[in-house]
Design a protein around this motif. Structure first.
Motif, mmCIF file in Angstrom:
data_model
loop_
_atom_site.group_PDB
_atom_site.id
_atom_site.type_symbol
_atom_site.label_atom_id
_atom_site.label_comp_id
_atom_site.label_asym_id
_atom_site.label_seq_id
_atom_site.Cartn_x
_atom_site.Cartn_y
_atom_site.Cartn_z
ATOM 1 N N LEU A 1 -11.209 1.236 4.671
ATOM 2 C CA LEU A 1 -10.000 1.841 5.214
ATOM 3 C C LEU A 1 -8.852 1.800 4.213
ATOM 4 O O LEU A 1 -8.088 2.760 4.097
ATOM 5 N N ASN A 2 -8.731 0.706 3.481
ATOM 6 C CA ASN A 2 -7.685 0.625 2.454
ATOM 7 C C ASN A 2 -7.915 1.650 1.351
ATOM 8 O O ASN A 2 -6.959 2.256 0.846
ATOM 9 N N GLN A 3 -9.168 1.866 0.972
ATOM 10 C CA GLN A 3 -9.487 2.893 -0.026
ATOM 11 C C GLN A 3 -9.102 4.275 0.496
ATOM 12 O O GLN A 3 -8.503 5.075 -0.226
ATOM 13 N N LEU A 4 -9.450 4.546 1.747
ATOM 14 C CA LEU A 4 -9.126 5.843 2.347
ATOM 15 C C LEU A 4 -7.620 6.036 2.474
ATOM 16 O O LEU A 4 -7.113 7.150 2.286
ATOM 17 N N LEU A 5 -6.899 4.970 2.763
ATOM 18 C CA LEU A 5 -5.449 5.044 2.850
ATOM 19 C C LEU A 5 -4.857 5.481 1.516
ATOM 20 O O LEU A 5 -4.024 6.394 1.463
#
Length: 69
Positions: A48-52
Motif C-alpha cells: 500500500l505504501n508503494q501504491l501511495l
C-alpha cells in the motif's frame, strides 16, 4: 519496537487505501469502482505504501490499474 494489534493494522491499511483513492480522485477527477475495489482488497502495508507513492507520480488511471494486476 512498538506492538501493533491486528485492529490497528487493519485501521492503518484502511487509511492507506483511502489515501490512495483520494489521490487518484484528486489527480484524475475519477476513480473507477473496479479500481477502488482492487485497492480495498490490499492489506499489505508495504504494498500500500508503494501504491501511495506511485499514485502521486503515475501518469494515468489505466497506468495505475496496470500496477494492480
Amino acid at each position: 519496537m512498538t506492538y501493533i494489534t491486528s485492529i490497528e493494522r487493519l485501521g492503518i491499511a484502511q487509511t492507506l487505501q483511502q489515501s490512495i483513492i483520494k489521490i487518484i480522485r484528486t489527480r484524475f477527477q475519477d476513480a473507477p469502482s473496479e479500481l477502488v475495489e482492487q485497492i480495498n482488497k490490499i492489506y499489505d502495508h508495504e504494498r500500500l505504501n508503494q501504491l501511495l507513492e506511485q499514485a502521486i507520480t503515475i501518469g494515468s488511471v489505466p497506468d495505475f490499474q496496470e500496477l494492480l494486476t
